[in-house]
Design an enzyme around this catalytic site. Sequence first.
Site, PDB file in Angstrom:
ATOM      1  N   SER A 116      -7.206  -0.981  36.494  1.00  0.00           N
ATOM      2  CA  SER A 116      -6.672  -0.961  37.860  1.00  0.00           C
ATOM      3  C   SER A 116      -7.662  -0.478  38.908  1.00  0.00           C
ATOM      4  O   SER A 116      -7.339  -0.480  40.098  1.00  0.00           O
ATOM      5  CB  SER A 116      -5.412  -0.089  37.919  1.00  0.00           C
ATOM      6  OG  SER A 116      -4.284  -0.839  37.555  1.00  0.00           O
ATOM      7  N   LYS A 119      -8.097  -2.781  41.754  1.00  0.00           N
ATOM      8  CA  LYS A 119      -7.248  -2.791  42.944  1.00  0.00           C
ATOM      9  C   LYS A 119      -7.925  -2.155  44.149  1.00  0.00           C
ATOM     10  O   LYS A 119      -7.450  -2.303  45.277  1.00  0.00           O
ATOM     11  CB  LYS A 119      -5.921  -2.106  42.633  1.00  0.00           C
ATOM     12  CG  LYS A 119      -5.061  -2.933  41.674  1.00  0.00           C
ATOM     13  CD  LYS A 119      -3.910  -2.138  41.097  1.00  0.00           C
ATOM     14  CE  LYS A 119      -3.176  -2.985  40.051  1.00  0.00           C
ATOM     15  NZ  LYS A 119      -2.308  -2.175  39.183  1.00  0.00           N
ATOM     16  N   SER A 126      -0.076   1.721  42.250  1.00  0.00           N
ATOM     17  CA  SER A 126      -0.874   0.820  41.408  1.00  0.00           C
ATOM     18  C   SER A 126      -0.071  -0.418  41.022  1.00  0.00           C
ATOM     19  O   SER A 126      -0.145  -0.914  39.900  1.00  0.00           O
ATOM     20  CB  SER A 126      -1.363   1.548  40.142  1.00  0.00           C
ATOM     21  OG  SER A 126      -2.429   0.847  39.543  1.00  0.00           O
TER      22      SER A 126
END
Length: 413
Positions: free
Chosen positions: A93, A96, A156
């Site tokens: 993640s 992101k 997230s």
Amino acid sequence: MQTKRLFILPLAFAIAAGTLVPDSESFAAPQKSKSAAHKKPAATAPAAAAPVGETAVAGGAPVLPAKAWLLMDFDSGEVLASANADEPLPPASLTKMMTSYLVEQALRTGRLKKTDLVPVSEHAWCRGSSSESCMYLPLNSQATVIDILRGIVIQSGNDASKAIAEYMGGSEEGFAKLMNDEAKRLGMTNTHFVNATGLPDPAHKASARDLAILARAIIRDSSEFYPIYAEREFTYNGIKQGNRNALLYTDPTVDGLKTGHTQDAGYCLVTSSKRNGMRLISVILNTTSAQARADQTRKLLAWGFGNFEKATPLQPGTPVGTAKVAFGKADTVPAVLGSPWTITVPRGQKVQTAVQLKPDLEAPVKKGAVVGKVVATSNGKPVGEAPLVAQADVEQSGLMLRGWQHLLKLFDK
């Protein structure tokens, strides 16, 4: 909705209690008891041995059992210490950060507005899943861009990331192209994005150095939105979720950025901390647990702030050289530092400066025009540079004088 609430409450309680939880793409199934909520996540095996770190500090870099790690000075972009900094690895993640950066820049330039409504397609929808990190956007609903941004950064959310990717890029694949174009522009040379979330794909990779470059860009270019990275919780659709960056709860100098975890990526964390006017960015990739990534980040930041300090090699406005000027009413112009300049160097090390002036300056030269640069070194290693500018105007000489100067220049060759 009730099932979602039961899932989120143990998560928020675990974070508040200081117990780190699995992150991003690989949540465990919904926990059925409070005791289960406090069990430590299963370890993910990183590299077999801690990589050897590199640094200019006497005594060497700290030993961190992560597959790759890096510490960067925010102001200069200089890497203060690192291990396996350029190895492309699954970023989970941490991906992101690029998704949110593109949203922030679109907001900054006016391409997007905070109140624009982003539709939630079936591809983006999490289907009420608790097996991945979600903002829990309802199917076929709409959410504002600013809520989507918070859902990406704080929660997230894979659904938030996919929804904005489709909105901005036409499809997630189209958005990945935008991500890769931006990565190239920023100088991220060991990164390739396939999706907006960091969900596993063999071709989806990023290096520790590249992720630090991206973090630096977010802090530098997204000042209006960067405070979101320090927000500890966000409630959407009646569901409150806590930020998974445990350091936000324990270290007041930390104000971002992002966690990540998949089985292949291990536990990852990109962090920014500012102490006594110095900001450092740390990257931890592929370590064994959420607790380990937090502990290793604390250790790396403490080592960095303990072993480096800010230095001011020169004061602005003080002449440090004289640049020669051809075809001017004056033959030279003083070269000065045009603005304050600080660098980060190992504590106790002296800083030397060397002036490099342009050899081919021709009048007219305007006050403030760049006429060279000054390079700072410490222990024989370059640690920064800054432009030198003209302290005054130099007007072009008259026609007859210029002719004579041209003639003299011919004889000088």
